[in-house]
Structures are given as C-alpha cells and as structure tokens.
Design an enzyme around this catalytic site. Structure first.
Site, mmCIF file in Angstrom:
data_model
loop_
_atom_site.group_PDB
_atom_site.id
_atom_site.type_symbol
_atom_site.label_atom_id
_atom_site.label_comp_id
_atom_site.label_asym_id
_atom_site.label_seq_id
_atom_site.Cartn_x
_atom_site.Cartn_y
_atom_site.Cartn_z
ATOM 1 C CG ASP A 402 -1.581 0.577 1.122
ATOM 2 O OD1 ASP A 402 -3.027 0.698 0.497
ATOM 3 O OD2 ASP A 402 -1.707 2.512 1.561
ATOM 4 C CG ASN A 410 -4.599 11.454 -5.516
ATOM 5 O OD1 ASN A 410 -3.985 11.772 -6.269
ATOM 6 N ND2 ASN A 410 -5.373 10.730 -5.405
ATOM 7 C CG ASP A 419 -4.508 9.410 -11.990
ATOM 8 O OD1 ASP A 419 -5.327 8.827 -10.762
ATOM 9 O OD2 ASP A 419 -5.380 10.047 -13.008
ATOM 10 C CD GLU A 446 -4.730 4.322 -0.973
ATOM 11 O OE1 GLU A 446 -5.121 4.825 -0.372
ATOM 12 O OE2 GLU A 446 -5.714 4.329 -2.245
#
Length: 542
Positions: A402, A410, A419, A446
């Site tokens: 993760d 983000n 992305d 993620e």
C-alpha cells in the site's frame, strides 16, 4: 425422401403440434384461469362471511359506545346507583338488544356489575370470566392503548367464541377522564350462524374449538389462496370446493375456523367451453393445413428446399464464403438475395466480433490506469496457483503493498500527478518480477498485490524488501509523508502450503494474513515489510 413426402411429414408435424399446443394452452392457460376465477369467487364469498361477522361486531361496538358514552353510566360507576340498575340493567333489556354478556368494570379491572344471558332461552348463564370478580388488565377484553377509546374482536370462553366490544366509560359529550370500562358480548352460536347464512346466502359452519387441520380443510389435496388481506384454503370435493379459513382474535390468534362448500359451476362450464374450443381449433386447423399442403408444395416448398439445403450447409460447414445465387423474381428470390447478403454480413460481423472479444478479454483482465493485471485476473491466477500448489505440496506466497499517505500525495500534487505516481509504482513492481509465474496486480486504489509461486516465507520477504527499496529508489518527492521525504510503501507478507482440507477457502485466509501483516507494517510506522505471524493483532489500528 421426396419433397411431397416431406410436405406430408411437415403437415402431420404441424397438425400434431397444433393439437399439442392447443391442449397445453387450454390445460395450462385457459383452464387455470377458470380455476383462478373459481378460487377468487370462493374467496369473495368467504370475505362476505367475514364481513357479516365483522358487522355483528360493529353493531356490538355501537351498542357499547351508546351505553358507555352516557352521563348516567358515568355517574353509576361512581355512585353504584340502584336506580340506574333498576331502570337499565334488567334482564329484558339485554334480551332486547341481543346481548349475551354485559360487564361494568373499574379502571383496575374490578367487576362492578355483570350479567350473562342466554337470549334465546331468556335464562342466566354462568361464566368463569365473571366468577373471578376481576378482569386482568392484560386480558384481550381490556387490551388497548392509552389513545384508544375501545377495542373489539372475539375471545374464547367455555361456552364458545364470544364477539365483544369494549369502550371506555366517558361523559355524553365524550369528555373524561375515563371512569372504567363497559364490555358487551354476543356468542357465536348456531343461531347466529343461521342468521348470518341467511344474510349472506352462503350456508357455512363454525368449527370450534379451533383445530388447525380442520381450519386448513384437511392435510392432503389442499391449496392455499389469498384475497386482499385474507388467507384461506381450498380442497376439491367432487362437484364442490371446500373453503376454509380462521377467524382471529385482536392479537392475531385463531379462535375458530369457518368452512363452506362452493359449487364448482364455473369450472364445469369452463371445461365445456375448452372442449368446444379444442374441437373448433382442431377442425379449422385440419382444413387450413390441407390447403397449405397444396399451396406450399406448388409455390414455396421446392425453392425453399434449396434455401434450406443452403442454410444447412452454412450451419454445418460454417463456410460463410458460399453463396446461393438463386435467380427468381418473386419473394423467394428476394429472400435468397437477402440470405446471401446476410451471410456476407455475418462473415464480416463474426470476424469483427472475434477481434472485439479478444480485445475485451484482454481489457477485462487489465487495470485501465496502470496496464498491469487487475483484481479479477489476480483472483483467477491465485485460484490456479493455489490448486497447483495443493497438488504439488509447494508453498505459495502473497505480498500486499500500500502506498503510504497516498491521499496526502493526491491532495498536494493533484489527481493527475497521483495517477502518474500509481503508473510509476506499478511499472517498478512489474520490473522486479524475474519469473513468468509471478504476478503483480493492482488490488484496488493504491494497493498492489503480488503472487509468488513456489516461494516460502523467506523468499517472499526478500522479494518484498526488494520492492520496498525499488520504490524508494524512484525518489518521488512526498513532503506530506511521515515515513520519509519521498514516496514509500508498506508491505505485508504471508505464505502457506495449501492442504487438501483447506479447500479454496484457504485462499481467503492467506489474503487475510497478508492484509493483517500489511496493516501491521503501517501501524509500526510504514515503509517496512512485515511477515504475518500468529502474534499480530486481529484488527490493527492506524
């Protein structure tokens, strides 16, 4: 076989099919509609009986309301006036209003005055309910909410079911407070049943005491039915249908059952109509088929036979390059040209569809953003690898990873940069896989998952450490991470040797272990690899 023989065969098959189809339509469509109509009318008759009994209860409720909402009654509950008793509570008064039971009781259920009468014999009756001198507050006769002024229904007594109505005793203008309760009742006896049968024109009987088997019309050949809010049972008995249902008390408990015989006139008329319809259909069909035999053979059958043979070759050989090329100026010629055009279209569409299916299969197994396998392909691959490892008795390992503080990444850099981050992470993880059997997949968001075939705990931990270092080597700046100044990942590792007794359920346990290990790595500070062990907490807190 000659075309003429085929025509006769087709005619015979069509005729037989017509007869069979007509039989099934009449038997399974038309006839059930008559049965449904019969059951519906039987249910409506049963409703009329229930409504007749409900009307008796309504009349009782009106009598009870008139007596209970009266200043003289209100004062009587306080003064116990003998004048009130003499003027109103004499036997003939109860007989005149056809009331078998009348009870005055205080707020706590203590009976102030009561009387039970056989109105037909004009004689007194002994009731166990009255002999106790008090009615319990939770008795159905007194079960009502504080907002309700009364209750009505039916209860069991040693002398049979008793329709009753209970009202709070109030002043004539409806004001309170309540000064007790007035209860009036009427027995559901043969005389009442005879009266209600005459009113409804439906001879019925009351079965008491309540017996479930009789309420359900027996134990075999019984059909359940429903109309509005009424459930009932039916059973065929020759030219009649026995209809049964239960009459419930206010709490929904059955007190007695109601039964009556419904004549099956509707079904008998329906059977006669079906018989005439079948004769008409079969006769008409026979005439039409004879005419069709002549016309089809002369005009259609011969060219259609050629069309049929061509279509059969197409189906058997699947060679869509063949063409019929039947030159005719009528509809058969148009059909032949259309068939050739359709075959050409099918050929083109089949090739397009084959290419599209191949592309869709590829897309369905790949993550749209990163291009690596998705969760679906991961699940399929894990199942295959699990079963192979079970056969070979070799270990299989899973690594769950993760991206640490990805939401903060983000928020700081924007979703487009996020992305690109995921794409870079996926590429690095994919590059670290050195064996064709190993699989890297995007597990969701993620999270990434890796399947390592024929790999134990030590080997899986080594691979996980390599992956963690490879992510660090990307040097993707992450100023909002508490783990490091650049992008990091937390990994959880779990390994199992599948056993036959585990079955496919063991895959879920393996994933669960890897998930617990990954969250343990987050709890311990992130940017690390944790191998699952029994000592790890069941529900890690971040």
């Amino acid at each position: 076989m000659s075309i003429r023989a085929k025509v006769f065969t087709i005619i015979f098959v069509l005729f037989a099919s017509l007869g069979v189809a007509d039989f099934f339509v009449q038997r399974f469509v038309v006839y059930p509609s008559f049965l449904e109509l019969e059951n519906h009318e039987a249910g409506q008759n049963l409703q009329r009986i229930f409504h007749a009994i409900d009307r008796e209860n309504y009349h009782l409720e009106r009598i009870c309301r008139d007596w209970a909402t009266w200043d003289d009654t209100y004062d009587f509950m306080t003064t116990r006036s003998e004048v009130y008793k003499t003027s109103n509570l004499y036997d003939e008064a109860l007989d005149s209003i056809s009331v078998n039971v009348m009870i005055y009781c205080a707020e706590d259920g203590t009976i102030v005055w009561s009387n039970a009468r056989d109105t037909a014999q004009q004689s007194s009756l002994a009731l166990e309910l009255l002999q106790k001198g008090r009615i319990a507050p939770d008795h159905p006769l007194l079960t009502m909410t504080a907002e309700e002024d009364g209750v009505n229904g039916v209860i069991n007594t040693e002398r049979g079911p008793l329709l009753f109505a209970t009202r709070r005793i109030l002043r004539s203008d409806g004001s309170g407070p309540s000064n007790g309760f007035l209860i009036v009742g009427r027995f559901v006896n043969p005389a009442m049943v005879e009266t209600l049968s005459a009113q409804t024109r439906i001879p019925f009987e009351i079965v008491y005491p309540y017996v479930e088997e009789r309420m359900a019309c027996g134990t075999s050949g019984v059909t359940t039915a429903h109309i509005d809010n009424l459930d009932y049972f039916t059973r065929k008995e020759g030219k009649f249908v026995r209809v049964c249902s239960a009459y419930n008390d206010p709490a929904g408990r059955p007190i007695f059952s109601i039964q009556y015989l419904f004549p099956r006139e509707i079904t008998q008329k329906g059977i006669a109509s079906i018989r005439y319809a079948m004769i008409l259909v079969i006769s008409s069909g026979l005439i039409v088929l004879v005419i069709l035999n002549v016309l089809l053979q002369a005009v259609v059958l011969r060219p259609l036979q050629k069309l049929t043979n061509h279509a059969s070759r197409l189906r058997q050989e699947e060679d869509y390059a063949q063409r019929l090329d039947l030159r005719r100026g009528d509809e058969v010629g148009v059909l032949a040209d259309s068939l050739d055009n359709m075959v050409q279209t099918i050929r083109e569409r089949t090739e397009d569809l084959k290419r599209a299916n191949e592309q869709l299969t590829l897309l369905s197994m790949r993550d749209g953003l990163t291009g690596i396998p998705n969760r679906r392909m991961f699940d399929d691959s894990l199942k295959q690898e699990w079963r192979r490892a079970m056969r070979d008795k070799t270990p299989v390992s899973i690594i769950l990873g993760d991206v640490d503080f990805f939401k903060d990444y983000n928020d700081a850099h924007g979703h487009l940069q996020g992305d690109q981050c995921l794409i870079a992470v996926a590429a690095v993880l994919q590059q670290q896989m050195n064996r064709p059997a190993d699989l890297v997949a995007r597990f969701g968001g993620e999270e990434f998952a890796i399947i390592l075939a024929d790999t134990g705990t030590d080997g899986a931990e080594h691979v996980a450490q390599s992956l963690r270092q490879a992510i660090l080597d990307l040097h993707l700046e992450h100023g909002h991470s508490d783990a490091a100044p650049c992008l990091t990942m937390s990994f959880g590792v779990a390994s199992m040797v599948p056993q036959p007794e585990d079955g496919d359920e063991g895959m879920a346990e393996l994933l669960h272990r890897a998930d617990r290990a990954m969250y343990q790595s987050k709890r311990l500070g992130r940017n690390r690899v944790i191998v699952w062990s029994d000592e790890q907490p069941e529900s890690p807190s971040l």
